[in-house]
Structures are given as structure tokens and as C-alpha cells.
Design an enzyme around this catalytic site. Sequence first.
Site, mmCIF file in Angstrom:
data_model
loop_
_atom_site.group_PDB
_atom_site.id
_atom_site.type_symbol
_atom_site.label_atom_id
_atom_site.label_comp_id
_atom_site.label_asym_id
_atom_site.label_seq_id
_atom_site.Cartn_x
_atom_site.Cartn_y
_atom_site.Cartn_z
ATOM 1 N N ARG A 81 0.648 -1.378 -0.211
ATOM 2 C CA ARG A 81 0.003 0.241 0.252
ATOM 3 C C ARG A 81 1.098 1.143 -0.362
ATOM 4 O O ARG A 81 1.765 1.629 0.536
ATOM 5 C CB ARG A 81 -0.955 0.178 1.362
ATOM 6 C CG ARG A 81 -1.790 1.478 1.968
ATOM 7 C CD ARG A 81 -2.555 1.386 2.265
ATOM 8 N NE ARG A 81 -3.381 2.719 2.474
ATOM 9 C CZ ARG A 81 -3.510 3.107 3.958
ATOM 10 N NH1 ARG A 81 -2.789 2.943 4.530
ATOM 11 N NH2 ARG A 81 -4.162 4.591 3.497
ATOM 12 N N HIS A 124 -2.568 10.829 0.221
ATOM 13 C CA HIS A 124 -1.910 10.639 1.997
ATOM 14 C C HIS A 124 -1.734 12.933 2.862
ATOM 15 O O HIS A 124 -0.410 12.531 2.695
ATOM 16 C CB HIS A 124 -1.344 9.738 2.098
ATOM 17 C CG HIS A 124 -1.107 9.464 3.569
ATOM 18 N ND1 HIS A 124 -1.283 7.515 3.263
ATOM 19 C CD2 HIS A 124 -0.041 9.768 4.364
ATOM 20 C CE1 HIS A 124 -0.957 7.821 4.918
ATOM 21 N NE2 HIS A 124 -0.328 8.611 4.958
ATOM 22 N N GLU A 169 -7.430 8.660 5.922
ATOM 23 C CA GLU A 169 -7.636 9.357 7.208
ATOM 24 C C GLU A 169 -7.965 10.457 7.092
ATOM 25 O O GLU A 169 -7.242 11.460 7.448
ATOM 26 C CB GLU A 169 -6.715 9.339 8.199
ATOM 27 C CG GLU A 169 -6.290 7.838 8.524
ATOM 28 C CD GLU A 169 -5.191 7.789 9.607
ATOM 29 O OE1 GLU A 169 -4.370 9.563 10.156
ATOM 30 O OE2 GLU A 169 -5.074 6.688 9.744
ATOM 31 N N ASN A 295 -7.344 2.213 9.414
ATOM 32 C CA ASN A 295 -6.169 2.472 10.141
ATOM 33 C C ASN A 295 -5.958 2.081 11.993
ATOM 34 O O ASN A 295 -7.240 2.653 12.331
ATOM 35 C CB ASN A 295 -5.807 3.290 9.805
ATOM 36 C CG ASN A 295 -5.411 3.503 8.502
ATOM 37 O OD1 ASN A 295 -5.294 2.275 8.252
ATOM 38 N ND2 ASN A 295 -4.698 5.216 8.434
ATOM 39 N N TYR A 297 -4.472 2.163 15.888
ATOM 40 C CA TYR A 297 -3.119 2.048 16.900
ATOM 41 C C TYR A 297 -3.192 2.043 18.334
ATOM 42 O O TYR A 297 -2.499 1.691 19.142
ATOM 43 C CB TYR A 297 -2.352 3.764 16.055
ATOM 44 C CG TYR A 297 -2.374 3.283 14.692
ATOM 45 C CD1 TYR A 297 -0.358 3.287 14.741
ATOM 46 C CD2 TYR A 297 -2.512 3.890 14.202
ATOM 47 C CE1 TYR A 297 0.067 3.324 13.357
ATOM 48 C CE2 TYR A 297 -2.050 3.830 12.604
ATOM 49 C CZ TYR A 297 -0.688 3.339 12.523
ATOM 50 O OH TYR A 297 -0.351 3.555 10.723
ATOM 51 N N GLU A 352 -3.663 0.158 8.039
ATOM 52 C CA GLU A 352 -2.491 0.697 8.931
ATOM 53 C C GLU A 352 -2.940 0.092 10.328
ATOM 54 O O GLU A 352 -3.854 0.272 10.773
ATOM 55 C CB GLU A 352 -2.550 2.323 8.644
ATOM 56 C CG GLU A 352 -1.828 2.519 7.976
ATOM 57 C CD GLU A 352 -1.644 3.895 8.083
ATOM 58 O OE1 GLU A 352 -1.434 4.761 8.971
ATOM 59 O OE2 GLU A 352 -2.196 4.960 6.767
#
Length: 446
Positions: A81, A124, A169, A295, A297, A352
Site C-alpha cells: 500500500r 495521503h 484518514e 487504520n 493504533y 495500517e
Amino acid sequence: MKISLAATSPLRQPDFVFGVATAAFQIEGGADSRLPCIWDTFCAEPGRIKDGSDGLTACDHIHRWHDDIELIAALGVDAYRFSIAWGRVINVDGSINQAGLDFYLQLLDALQARGIKAFVTLYHWDLPQYLQDLGGWLKRDTAYKFADYADKVSRAFGDRVYSYATLNEPFCSAYLSYEAGIHAPGVQNRQQGRQVAHHLLLAHGLALKVLQHNAPQAKNGIVLNFSPCHPASKSEADVRAADMADQYHNQWYLKPLMQGCYPKLLEQLPLAEQPDIAAGDMAIIAQPLDFLGVNYYTRTVYRANNKGWFSDVPPTSPPLTDMGWEIYPQGLTEVLLDMNTRYSLPPVYITENGAAMPDALQQGKIEDSERVAYFQQHLQAVEQAIDAGMRIDGYFAWSLMDNFEWAEGYAKRFGIVYVDYTTQQRTLKASAIALRDCFAGRTHVG
Ligand code: FCB
């Protein structure tokens, strides 16, 4: 140090896609062969980037892409990606910059030759500065310019792309860039943040239509980030604050895509802070997606503040990553199952997931055991979501290699490959070896 999948793990299914991810501004460098973007401008402003660095050279991927593709292939991934720098492929007058386009065509051909699926992200965060000077994402017209860029690129790439994501995002391009002010262009204004969010979603919808027309064979969608919002206490005020934060940061992007409307919290904003929404916009935004990229985290804890709003409570106790983010793998299962309950989702890819750690190169090695554990735990969190009945088609580690971590500069290392920025030498960390062995071992059992 190993990453292992249970013999019966759904991640062993032959069509489950494993990959690594990067983004153009964070790795490419080669600033002299593209237009300046808002991050170049932001980096040049004193105090914006913690280590005072910029993206002019980054990982010099623009010159080292061939070796980097070999590196990716050696990891045994199914997919890569990466993102396209808008200002590398489109000139100021809207025409194609052939040299820039050729760079990505070569990359795509090299991936195809190695049987690696290309997951291309069109935006991005690196908006060309000339578009910012015209008003950037505050201007509706930027959404149409984005659709035009998507049109040109998707025609030129033909059938080389397995999957297109319109945006990465939008929360960051709207909230961090226009409300928190910590990302380019560094504005702090709620109305502007909400307007930018709306124009980004509109841009997504317009571009998606173009992609479905030009690249019907590709899986076309969008990548959003999610963080479960937990209350700091059981008090009614904190519980309400966490719910507001969830609406504002998570559902604000997903609900329009899935249901064609914003969360209820919109109505609680003063009129002056609400975005302008033109008739028909929500229908453009809510077209069916081929996939949703997620994504993940960490989680976030919120408390009520005295303005009737929410404030986040930064984590203090371990385990934390080098970003100061809490390691909270169960939050990934939680957000996935929560969205699966609320909406009728398309297939999901984890686009991600990863961790910054204070890596040290010692005798040619990087023993990043905490990152290995992070991947192991989060892969299990994905398994649990699948076992609970959700469709998840792939997982991408962030990131292939250490890179320019936005406002943090180069000090935070998210790579599974270590980058020595003086020599540009790449060294596999223990996590890269563990992931490689895990990918390779998939087919043997199960
Ligand atoms: C995400 C970004 C990515 C990277 C990681 C750590 O929000 O999409 O570029 O910076 O965080």
C-alpha cells in the site's frame, strides 16, 4: 522472536492479504521533481516539526525504489500500500506531468512483475501548495480538482492497480490540520475543520464515481482511522463526553459514507460552526464502497470539560509506544465489531497498524521485541473480529520502513525496516523477520 498464527487462524486463508504500507511524502523525497505541497510549507515554518526536519529527501525512495521493491518482495507480502503525490503527477495547469506519472508506472509494473498487489492511495495529505493558495480544502472546487486528478491517474494506470483508496484518514486532514492545528496547514478553527471534513468527503464521493467508471476491476474505497473512545470515569458527564468524541472523531466520517448523514452531534454545534452542505452532497458521499480501510493504533480516553465538550486524557501508565500511545489491542476488535453492528459494511482491510519504538541499531541488528509483540497481539485482535463473524480481507503493517512521521519528524520510527538517514541503508528489524516468517509459514499448516 516469532509471530505465530494458530493452525485454525482465519488469517491463514489463502485469499487473506498481508501487506506493508507507506505514504508518498513520508518516504519519497525527490521534492525537486514534484510541485511543493502543504507539508513542504509547514515544515519550513519554525517550530512546526519537532526535530526541525522536512520531507525533501526522506527515505530517498524516489531514487531507491527499485531496491525498496526488492525489499518488499523479500518480505513475502501479498500487497504493498503506497500513495501517489498529487503534485508529482499533475501540473499547475491540470495537465499530466509525464515524468512523475512514469515513476509510478514503473513502480506498478515492478510490483505486478513480482505478483504483489498494488493498493494505491490517492491522497495521503500532501495537497499541492498552489491549490492551498486557492483556498485548499476550504474550497468546494478542490473536491472537483481531486476528482479530475483521480480521473487522469486511473486512466493512465489502466489495470495495474488492485485497489484504490481515495483518501487516507480525512480525520487528520480535517481535525488535526484545521482544528488541533498540529498538521499542515496548522489552522485552529472548528468551523473550518468541519467544512474541510465535508469537502474531503465530497471529494471522496466524486472521485469514487470516477474510479468505478475508469477502474471497475479495482476494489475502490477509502481509508479511515478509528480509536475507541472510552470515558475516564463512570460519571454520566464522562460517558456522554466519550460518546460525543466518538461521534466527532469516528462516526463523523463513517456514518456519511454508510448512511448519507452526519451524526446527531452536528445539530448540537452552533450554526456558525456547521459546514455548508449543498443539496445532493450526501448522496454523492454515500455511494457503495468496494471496501473500507481501517487504520488502528490505540484507544483514547475522554472526560467532560467545563465547556460542555470533551477533552482527551493522555495515557500515563505502560505499556506505551514511543509516541506515548497506549498499547491496547482489544480496542481493534472493539472498533471493528462496533462498526459492524452499527452499519452494513463492505469488506474491511486493516490498512495500517503498527507502533513506534525507540529502536537502536546494535551490532547490525534491531531487536524490536515490543513491536513483534504488538503485531502478534493485534493480529489476534483481527482474528477475534473475524471469529465473531466479521469479514476482514487483509492486514497491512505500518510501516515498511522508518520514515518522516509528520509533526514528529524522523525521531519516531514506525518501520519494520530500520533506515539510517545518513547512509540511507535499510536493515531488517526483528519485526520484519518475524512478519516475513509468519507470512511464509501461512501455507504450511491449516
Ligand atoms: C497514521 C498515518 C500514517 C502514519 C501513522 C503512524 O495516522 O496515516 O501516515 O503517520 O499514522
